[in-house]
Design a protein around this motif. Structure first.
Motif, PDB file in Angstrom:
ATOM      1  N   GLY A 121       6.810  -5.344  -9.339  1.00  0.00           N
ATOM      2  CA  GLY A 121       6.636  -5.192  -7.903  1.00  0.00           C
ATOM      3  C   GLY A 121       7.914  -4.754  -7.209  1.00  0.00           C
ATOM      4  N   THR A 122       9.022  -5.345  -7.621  1.00  0.00           N
ATOM      5  CA  THR A 122      10.317  -4.993  -7.032  1.00  0.00           C
ATOM      6  C   THR A 122      10.662  -3.538  -7.314  1.00  0.00           C
ATOM      7  N   LEU A 123      10.417  -3.105  -8.563  1.00  0.00           N
ATOM      8  CA  LEU A 123      10.700  -1.719  -8.936  1.00  0.00           C
ATOM      9  C   LEU A 123       9.790  -0.761  -8.175  1.00  0.00           C
ATOM     10  N   ALA A 124       8.522  -1.134  -8.014  1.00  0.00           N
ATOM     11  CA  ALA A 124       7.584  -0.297  -7.267  1.00  0.00           C
ATOM     12  C   ALA A 124       8.018  -0.174  -5.810  1.00  0.00           C
ATOM     13  N   LEU A 125       8.502  -1.264  -5.240  1.00  0.00           N
ATOM     14  CA  LEU A 125       8.932  -1.260  -3.842  1.00  0.00           C
ATOM     15  C   LEU A 125      10.214  -0.449  -3.682  1.00  0.00           C
ATOM     16  N   ALA A 175       5.320   2.725   0.697  1.00  0.00           N
ATOM     17  CA  ALA A 175       3.964   2.509   0.177  1.00  0.00           C
ATOM     18  C   ALA A 175       3.949   1.229  -0.657  1.00  0.00           C
ATOM     19  N   PRO A 176       3.908   0.069   0.018  1.00  0.00           N
ATOM     20  CA  PRO A 176       4.076  -1.197  -0.693  1.00  0.00           C
ATOM     21  C   PRO A 176       2.809  -1.769  -1.331  1.00  0.00           C
ATOM     22  N   THR A 177       1.699  -1.039  -1.281  1.00  0.00           N
ATOM     23  CA  THR A 177       0.438  -1.600  -1.771  1.00  0.00           C
ATOM     24  C   THR A 177       0.515  -1.992  -3.239  1.00  0.00           C
ATOM     25  N   ARG A 178       1.075  -1.119  -4.061  1.00  0.00           N
ATOM     26  CA  ARG A 178       1.168  -1.421  -5.492  1.00  0.00           C
ATOM     27  C   ARG A 178       2.076  -2.617  -5.734  1.00  0.00           C
ATOM     28  N   ALA A 179       3.176  -2.663  -5.007  1.00  0.00           N
ATOM     29  CA  ALA A 179       4.103  -3.788  -5.141  1.00  0.00           C
ATOM     30  C   ALA A 179       3.406  -5.090  -4.784  1.00  0.00           C
ATOM     31  N   LEU A 180       2.615  -5.070  -3.717  1.00  0.00           N
ATOM     32  CA  LEU A 180       1.908  -6.266  -3.276  1.00  0.00           C
ATOM     33  C   LEU A 180       0.943  -6.754  -4.358  1.00  0.00           C
ATOM     34  N   THR A 181       0.295  -5.819  -5.040  1.00  0.00           N
ATOM     35  CA  THR A 181      -0.620  -6.198  -6.130  1.00  0.00           C
ATOM     36  C   THR A 181       0.132  -6.935  -7.231  1.00  0.00           C
ATOM     37  N   PHE A 182       1.311  -6.426  -7.585  1.00  0.00           N
ATOM     38  CA  PHE A 182       2.117  -7.086  -8.619  1.00  0.00           C
ATOM     39  C   PHE A 182       2.589  -8.463  -8.148  1.00  0.00           C
TER      40      PHE A 182
END
Length: 302
Positions: free
Chosen positions: A149-153, A159-166
């Motif tokens: 999640g941190t890397l995705a953010l 676009a934090p949606t993927r990070a939020l999922t993690f």
């Protein structure tokens, strides 16, 4: 790692005095009993029942790895990455944790991902690091979900949606940092619009899991009535919990409550103690306030 370094680790293991609690493990490790070298490494690393011996632990983990126990490869890699029990060798560490990951040990993939993300022991490759974190997260390793999640953010802050999922998965797996980061995104509107009530719940779980910054946010939200009914006295309790947990900003916020009398009686002595803890913890504003207070108390020249 050089042949000489491997020999030094093996020699350290051989030189470790068995002791009453570990002589059986030493014998089993030498006899190549499955899992014994790894268990010996854990005992020597933590001092569980024996005198702690980092070099002996590294040697035991390496021997476990040589015997095909991938847990040993991962632990030996972690020790070499940190320079514990042997000279720091990030290239060899990366090779060892990769060996564990290739054998589908989730924690090995997590540690390899961390090294790949930062470029330790080899080239930096964020996309490959994400793949490794995702792999370990899928195996229900909470910290790996948080790392993903941190890397995705970091790669797409807009676009934090993927990070939020993690982070949500990490929190479900009881990783406190994941819960805290989930709370941060919900409070900031990373899910589309701010959801302070959801943030409040996730901060609370983060606090219970030992993340003191979560305790701090619970205190601030209770003080202001954000996401929950305002309860100033209870807010100060949470801020103290954050402070006692090592989060210096919690000390600062609790001190402010004592200065203003929010939820507690005004108490400048208690505030001073808390500002001092905050300053020692690196809160620059607390240090400035303390210095200003000292200047006020100094006698004026006549």
């Amino acid at each position: 790692m050089t042949t000489t370094a491997v020999a030094l680790l093996s020699a350290a293991l051989a030189a470790t005095p068995p002791g009453a609690a570990s002589d059986a493990l030493h014998g089993k490790c030498t006899s190549k009993v499955k899992g014994a070298c790894f268990e010996l490494g854990l005992a020597l690393d933590t001092g569980d029942g024996v005198e702690a011996d980092a070099a002996g632990a590294a040697g035991a983990f390496l021997r476990a790895c040589e015997q095909g126990d991938m847990r040993g490869c991962n632990s030996a890699g972690v020790m070499l990455r940190r320079g514990r029990g042997a000279p720091r060798d990030t290239a060899r560490a990366r090779t060892l944790v990769k060996q564990a990951c290739d054998a589908k040990l989730a924690v090995g993939c997590f540690n390899l991902g961390a090294m790949v993300a930062s470029g330790e022991g080899g080239p930096r490759a964020p996309a490959e690091a994400m793949r490794l974190f995702d792999l370990a997260c899928t195996a229900d390793l909470g910290p790996a979900c948080t790392a993903a999640g941190t890397l995705a953010l970091d790669s797409r802050p807009s676009a934090p949606t993927r990070a939020l999922t993690f982070f949500t998965t990490a929190c479900r797996l009881n990783d406190g940092e994941g819960c805290y980061n989930q709370g941060q995104l919900y409070r900031a509107g990373g899910s589309g619009k701010p959801q302070p009530r959801v943030a409040f719940r996730t901060y609370k779980k983060a606090c219970r899991l030992g993340v003191a910054a979560g305790c701090n946010w619970i205190g601030l939200m209770l003080a202001s009535g954000e996401g929950a009914k305002a309860r100033p006295a209870k807010a100060v309790e949470w801020l103290h919990k954050a402070c006692d947990g090592g989060f210096a900003e919690g000390c600062f916020n609790a001190a402010v409550a004592y200065v203003k009398g929010n939820g507690v009686g005004k108490d400048h002595q208690q505030a001073g103690r808390l500002f001092t803890r905050a300053c020692k913890g690196g809160v620059d504003q607390a240090c400035k306030l303390l210095e200003r207070q000292k200047r006020r108390k100094r006698p004026k020249p006549r």
